[in-house]
Design a protein around this motif. Structure first.
Motif, PDB file in Angstrom:
ATOM      1  N   GLN A 114      -7.870  -7.404   6.796  1.00  0.00           N
ATOM      2  CA  GLN A 114      -8.850  -6.400   6.741  1.00  0.00           C
ATOM      3  C   GLN A 114      -8.213  -4.932   6.881  1.00  0.00           C
ATOM      4  O   GLN A 114      -8.442  -3.924   6.337  1.00  0.00           O
ATOM      5  CB  GLN A 114     -10.006  -6.844   7.389  1.00  0.00           C
ATOM      6  CG  GLN A 114     -10.853  -7.846   6.673  1.00  0.00           C
ATOM      7  CD  GLN A 114     -12.186  -7.978   7.690  1.00  0.00           C
ATOM      8  OE1 GLN A 114     -12.164  -8.216   8.854  1.00  0.00           O
ATOM      9  NE2 GLN A 114     -13.336  -8.028   7.233  1.00  0.00           N
ATOM     10  N   GLU A 115      -7.280  -5.063   8.010  1.00  0.00           N
ATOM     11  CA  GLU A 115      -6.553  -3.862   8.499  1.00  0.00           C
ATOM     12  C   GLU A 115      -5.604  -3.436   7.576  1.00  0.00           C
ATOM     13  O   GLU A 115      -5.521  -2.121   6.993  1.00  0.00           O
ATOM     14  CB  GLU A 115      -5.869  -4.023   9.763  1.00  0.00           C
ATOM     15  CG  GLU A 115      -5.287  -2.649  10.411  1.00  0.00           C
ATOM     16  CD  GLU A 115      -5.950  -1.631  10.609  1.00  0.00           C
ATOM     17  OE1 GLU A 115      -5.802  -0.464  10.762  1.00  0.00           O
ATOM     18  OE2 GLU A 115      -7.521  -1.674  10.667  1.00  0.00           O
ATOM     19  N   GLU A 116      -4.993  -4.276   6.783  1.00  0.00           N
ATOM     20  CA  GLU A 116      -4.010  -4.082   5.859  1.00  0.00           C
ATOM     21  C   GLU A 116      -4.738  -3.282   4.474  1.00  0.00           C
ATOM     22  O   GLU A 116      -4.428  -2.564   3.900  1.00  0.00           O
ATOM     23  CB  GLU A 116      -3.214  -5.377   5.445  1.00  0.00           C
ATOM     24  CG  GLU A 116      -2.353  -5.687   6.539  1.00  0.00           C
ATOM     25  CD  GLU A 116      -1.311  -4.721   6.909  1.00  0.00           C
ATOM     26  OE1 GLU A 116      -0.762  -4.087   6.117  1.00  0.00           O
ATOM     27  OE2 GLU A 116      -1.250  -4.375   8.070  1.00  0.00           O
ATOM     28  N   MET A 117      -6.004  -3.891   4.242  1.00  0.00           N
ATOM     29  CA  MET A 117      -6.666  -3.694   3.154  1.00  0.00           C
ATOM     30  C   MET A 117      -7.325  -1.924   3.376  1.00  0.00           C
ATOM     31  O   MET A 117      -7.269  -1.203   2.533  1.00  0.00           O
ATOM     32  CB  MET A 117      -7.962  -4.242   2.959  1.00  0.00           C
ATOM     33  CG  MET A 117      -8.860  -3.811   1.880  1.00  0.00           C
ATOM     34  SD  MET A 117     -10.408  -5.184   1.798  1.00  0.00           S
ATOM     35  CE  MET A 117     -11.203  -4.353   0.447  1.00  0.00           C
ATOM     36  N   ARG A 118      -7.570  -1.843   4.736  1.00  0.00           N
ATOM     37  CA  ARG A 118      -8.015  -0.271   4.905  1.00  0.00           C
ATOM     38  C   ARG A 118      -6.822   0.776   4.907  1.00  0.00           C
ATOM     39  O   ARG A 118      -7.001   1.636   4.315  1.00  0.00           O
ATOM     40  CB  ARG A 118      -8.571  -0.190   6.519  1.00  0.00           C
ATOM     41  CG  ARG A 118      -9.893  -1.100   6.540  1.00  0.00           C
ATOM     42  CD  ARG A 118     -10.368  -0.704   8.057  1.00  0.00           C
ATOM     43  NE  ARG A 118     -11.408  -1.591   8.473  1.00  0.00           N
ATOM     44  CZ  ARG A 118     -11.426  -2.709   8.796  1.00  0.00           C
ATOM     45  NH1 ARG A 118     -10.164  -3.301   9.544  1.00  0.00           N
ATOM     46  NH2 ARG A 118     -12.442  -3.385   9.073  1.00  0.00           N
ATOM     47  N   PRO A 159      -6.951  -5.853  -1.587  1.00  0.00           N
ATOM     48  CA  PRO A 159      -8.272  -6.619  -1.022  1.00  0.00           C
ATOM     49  C   PRO A 159      -7.803  -7.832   0.126  1.00  0.00           C
ATOM     50  O   PRO A 159      -6.727  -8.433  -0.206  1.00  0.00           O
ATOM     51  CB  PRO A 159      -8.670  -7.609  -2.196  1.00  0.00           C
ATOM     52  CG  PRO A 159      -8.116  -6.774  -3.190  1.00  0.00           C
ATOM     53  CD  PRO A 159      -6.734  -5.861  -3.120  1.00  0.00           C
ATOM     54  N   ALA A 160      -8.540  -7.806   1.211  1.00  0.00           N
ATOM     55  CA  ALA A 160      -8.295  -8.778   2.262  1.00  0.00           C
ATOM     56  C   ALA A 160      -8.432 -10.264   1.681  1.00  0.00           C
ATOM     57  O   ALA A 160      -7.496 -11.298   1.872  1.00  0.00           O
ATOM     58  CB  ALA A 160      -9.221  -8.619   3.268  1.00  0.00           C
ATOM     59  N   SER A 161      -9.158 -10.299   0.576  1.00  0.00           N
ATOM     60  CA  SER A 161      -9.523 -11.816  -0.003  1.00  0.00           C
ATOM     61  C   SER A 161      -8.131 -12.212  -0.614  1.00  0.00           C
ATOM     62  O   SER A 161      -7.502 -13.293  -0.579  1.00  0.00           O
ATOM     63  CB  SER A 161     -10.719 -11.650  -0.963  1.00  0.00           C
ATOM     64  OG  SER A 161     -10.261 -10.881  -2.135  1.00  0.00           O
ATOM     65  N   ILE A 162      -7.411 -11.291  -1.524  1.00  0.00           N
ATOM     66  CA  ILE A 162      -6.014 -11.535  -2.268  1.00  0.00           C
ATOM     67  C   ILE A 162      -5.051 -11.855  -1.170  1.00  0.00           C
ATOM     68  O   ILE A 162      -4.227 -12.719  -1.256  1.00  0.00           O
ATOM     69  CB  ILE A 162      -5.740 -10.417  -3.006  1.00  0.00           C
ATOM     70  CG1 ILE A 162      -6.568 -10.230  -4.267  1.00  0.00           C
ATOM     71  CG2 ILE A 162      -4.246 -10.385  -3.411  1.00  0.00           C
ATOM     72  CD1 ILE A 162      -6.472 -11.435  -5.144  1.00  0.00           C
ATOM     73  N   THR A 163      -4.891 -11.021   0.085  1.00  0.00           N
ATOM     74  CA  THR A 163      -3.776 -11.149   0.837  1.00  0.00           C
ATOM     75  C   THR A 163      -3.943 -12.526   1.527  1.00  0.00           C
ATOM     76  O   THR A 163      -3.018 -13.143   1.807  1.00  0.00           O
ATOM     77  CB  THR A 163      -4.072 -10.248   1.970  1.00  0.00           C
ATOM     78  OG1 THR A 163      -3.885  -8.892   1.376  1.00  0.00           O
ATOM     79  CG2 THR A 163      -2.772 -10.281   3.067  1.00  0.00           C
ATOM     80  N   HIS A 172       4.385  -7.378   3.306  1.00  0.00           N
ATOM     81  CA  HIS A 172       3.832  -7.750   2.397  1.00  0.00           C
ATOM     82  C   HIS A 172       2.804  -6.474   1.462  1.00  0.00           C
ATOM     83  O   HIS A 172       2.970  -6.292   0.139  1.00  0.00           O
ATOM     84  CB  HIS A 172       2.527  -8.849   2.383  1.00  0.00           C
ATOM     85  CG  HIS A 172       1.571  -9.172   1.190  1.00  0.00           C
ATOM     86  ND1 HIS A 172       0.355  -8.581   1.318  1.00  0.00           N
ATOM     87  CD2 HIS A 172       1.935  -9.998   0.140  1.00  0.00           C
ATOM     88  CE1 HIS A 172      -0.164  -9.230  -0.015  1.00  0.00           C
ATOM     89  NE2 HIS A 172       0.848  -9.929  -0.536  1.00  0.00           N
ATOM     90  N   SER A 173       2.066  -5.582   2.331  1.00  0.00           N
ATOM     91  CA  SER A 173       1.453  -4.574   1.886  1.00  0.00           C
ATOM     92  C   SER A 173       2.523  -3.489   1.189  1.00  0.00           C
ATOM     93  O   SER A 173       2.361  -2.972   0.326  1.00  0.00           O
ATOM     94  CB  SER A 173       0.798  -3.895   3.055  1.00  0.00           C
ATOM     95  OG  SER A 173      -0.372  -4.688   3.493  1.00  0.00           O
ATOM     96  N   LEU A 174       3.587  -3.511   2.110  1.00  0.00           N
ATOM     97  CA  LEU A 174       4.518  -2.397   1.624  1.00  0.00           C
ATOM     98  C   LEU A 174       5.380  -2.926   0.294  1.00  0.00           C
ATOM     99  O   LEU A 174       5.539  -2.215  -0.421  1.00  0.00           O
ATOM    100  CB  LEU A 174       5.720  -2.286   2.771  1.00  0.00           C
ATOM    101  CG  LEU A 174       5.274  -1.580   4.049  1.00  0.00           C
ATOM    102  CD1 LEU A 174       6.389  -1.556   5.072  1.00  0.00           C
ATOM    103  CD2 LEU A 174       4.890   0.039   3.757  1.00  0.00           C
ATOM    104  N   PHE A 175       5.555  -4.263   0.368  1.00  0.00           N
ATOM    105  CA  PHE A 175       6.214  -4.981  -0.653  1.00  0.00           C
ATOM    106  C   PHE A 175       5.609  -4.659  -2.299  1.00  0.00           C
ATOM    107  O   PHE A 175       5.905  -4.083  -3.358  1.00  0.00           O
ATOM    108  CB  PHE A 175       6.450  -6.320  -0.654  1.00  0.00           C
ATOM    109  CG  PHE A 175       7.139  -6.960  -1.748  1.00  0.00           C
ATOM    110  CD1 PHE A 175       8.505  -7.163  -1.552  1.00  0.00           C
ATOM    111  CD2 PHE A 175       6.551  -7.612  -2.770  1.00  0.00           C
ATOM    112  CE1 PHE A 175       9.363  -7.981  -2.524  1.00  0.00           C
ATOM    113  CE2 PHE A 175       7.199  -8.118  -3.650  1.00  0.00           C
ATOM    114  CZ  PHE A 175       8.763  -8.487  -3.605  1.00  0.00           C
ATOM    115  N   LEU A 176       4.042  -4.705  -2.130  1.00  0.00           N
ATOM    116  CA  LEU A 176       3.226  -4.555  -3.232  1.00  0.00           C
ATOM    117  C   LEU A 176       2.852  -3.109  -3.386  1.00  0.00           C
ATOM    118  O   LEU A 176       2.866  -2.595  -4.637  1.00  0.00           O
ATOM    119  CB  LEU A 176       1.863  -5.175  -3.212  1.00  0.00           C
ATOM    120  CG  LEU A 176       1.901  -6.262  -3.106  1.00  0.00           C
ATOM    121  CD1 LEU A 176       0.438  -7.131  -2.842  1.00  0.00           C
ATOM    122  CD2 LEU A 176       2.550  -7.230  -4.200  1.00  0.00           C
ATOM    123  N   SER A 177       2.926  -2.105  -2.414  1.00  0.00           N
ATOM    124  CA  SER A 177       2.432  -0.641  -2.719  1.00  0.00           C
ATOM    125  C   SER A 177       3.621   0.242  -3.001  1.00  0.00           C
ATOM    126  O   SER A 177       3.543   1.239  -3.649  1.00  0.00           O
ATOM    127  CB  SER A 177       1.756  -0.139  -1.390  1.00  0.00           C
ATOM    128  OG  SER A 177       2.610  -0.355  -0.345  1.00  0.00           O
TER     129      SER A 177
END
Length: 339
Positions: free
Chosen positions: A77-81, A86-90, A149-154
């Motif tokens: 959820q923090e990564e989503m913010r 989406p937290a659900s996807i992660t 993972h967040s950085l990899f996608l963004s």
């Protein structure tokens, strides 16, 4: 006498040489056997006992999907913010890629998404994947795997289309991930969507988004696909869509009213225009509700307005020919009368 003395000397010399050879043989064979035994014991110990992974600085051993979700939902959820994923996807990707935190990469390298080394300069681990002994990133804490993972996608242009989707559209995110080349498995989107529905992971998206959250429904022909949630019943769904229970059963070839969480139900998009039986008088009253105007005020959203007038967001959008959820203060909307 001389012959006897010579014989004794030769016998003594031969015996001493033989004793030395036996002693040397024992000395070289014993350490070799011990090294083999020690190596086998070390390997068996590692397999049987496992290695605890680190989550937020604490060593844990995960034994189930529910434990995994409980540990990582706040991180997702923090990564989503911060990054809009989406937290659900992660969470679904983490469950799938790491075998719920029990895979080798997760246990020994805190790597939950199978991200390979590429231009990585940190610690590494080698693991058989598409090829033998490929290089994967190794983290000190699992939370850094989530951040990577967040950085990899963004930060990669190939995934740019993901961030044009609504954050609550987890089905669209699952399909676009496969399309962008994240996974080669043709069933990858279906697996993610199945996990999200089974464990109600989209609820964590709703918590982050608050009132702006709108549940997306998959459309197929004249039908929308509704995914049964915890607490749903055939009766509550029939009231939600202003249709009869018999219609739901007929559209889905159901002989009973029993439902399972995550089950897909077909809902006819034109059902609200159909003639309703006498047993559904309450639904009929809602369908024939008188229209009235509403002026958008500061802080209002389509979701909050739809709830105020006992409507769905899609109904509100259709009634006002809206293409998205954007609203302006002072905007006039047509709504159903609550009287």
């Amino acid at each position: 006498m001389k012959r006897i003395i010579v014989f004794c000397i030769l016998t003594s010399f031969i015996f001493s040489c033989g004793a030395k050879k036996v002693a040397v043989k024992k000395k070289t064979s014993k350490p070799k056997t011990e090294r083999v035994v020690i190596k086998k014991e070390a390997q068996n110990s590692r397999v049987n006992e496992g290695v605890d992974e680190v989550v937020n600085g604490v060593q844990v051993k995960i034994t189930s999907v529910d434990e995994y979700i409980a540990l990582f939902k706040s991180i997702a959820q923090e990564e989503m913010r911060l990054y809009g994923i989406p937290a659900s996807i992660t969470l679904a990707q983490g469950i799938l890629e790491s075998n719920s935190g029990r895979g080798r990469l997760a246990v020994e390298a805190n790597n939950h998404f199978g991200i390979k080394c590429h231009d990585w300069t940190g610690d590494k681990i080698y693991h058989d994947d598409d090829a033998s002994q490929e290089c994967f990133r190794k983290y000190n804490d699992s939370k850094y795997s989530y951040r990577d993972h967040s950085l990899f996608l963004s930060q990669r242009s190939r995934y740019a289309a993901l961030f044009k989707l609504k954050k609550e559209d987890y089905k669209g995110w699952a399909r676009e991930l496969r399309k962008a080349g994240y996974a080669t498995d043709t069933k990858y989107p279906d697996k993610l969507i199945s996990l999200i529905n089974r464990y109600n992971l989209h609820a964590y998206d709703a918590e982050v988004l608050g009132e702006v959250y709108v549940k997306y429904e998959e459309e197929i022909g004249d039908f929308s696909m509704y995914y049964v949630e915890k607490g749903d019943s055939m009766y509550s769904i029939s009231k939600k869509f202003n249709i009869s229970i018999n219609e739901i059963k007929a559209w889905n070839d159901l002989s009973t009213t029993s439902l399972n969480v995550g089950q897909k139900l077909k809902i006819n998009k034109n059902s609200k225009d159909a003639v309703v039986s006498s047993s559904d008088q309450n639904a009929s009253a809602k369908m024939t509700a008188v229209k009235r105007s509403h002026i958008v005020e500061k802080g209002e959203t389509l979701y909050s307005i739809s709830k105020r007038y006992n409507m769905t967001v899609s109904e509100l959008q259709k009634m006002n020919d809206l293409k998205d959820n954007a609203l302006n203060i002072g905007q006039e909307l047509q709504v159903n009368s609550t009287n």
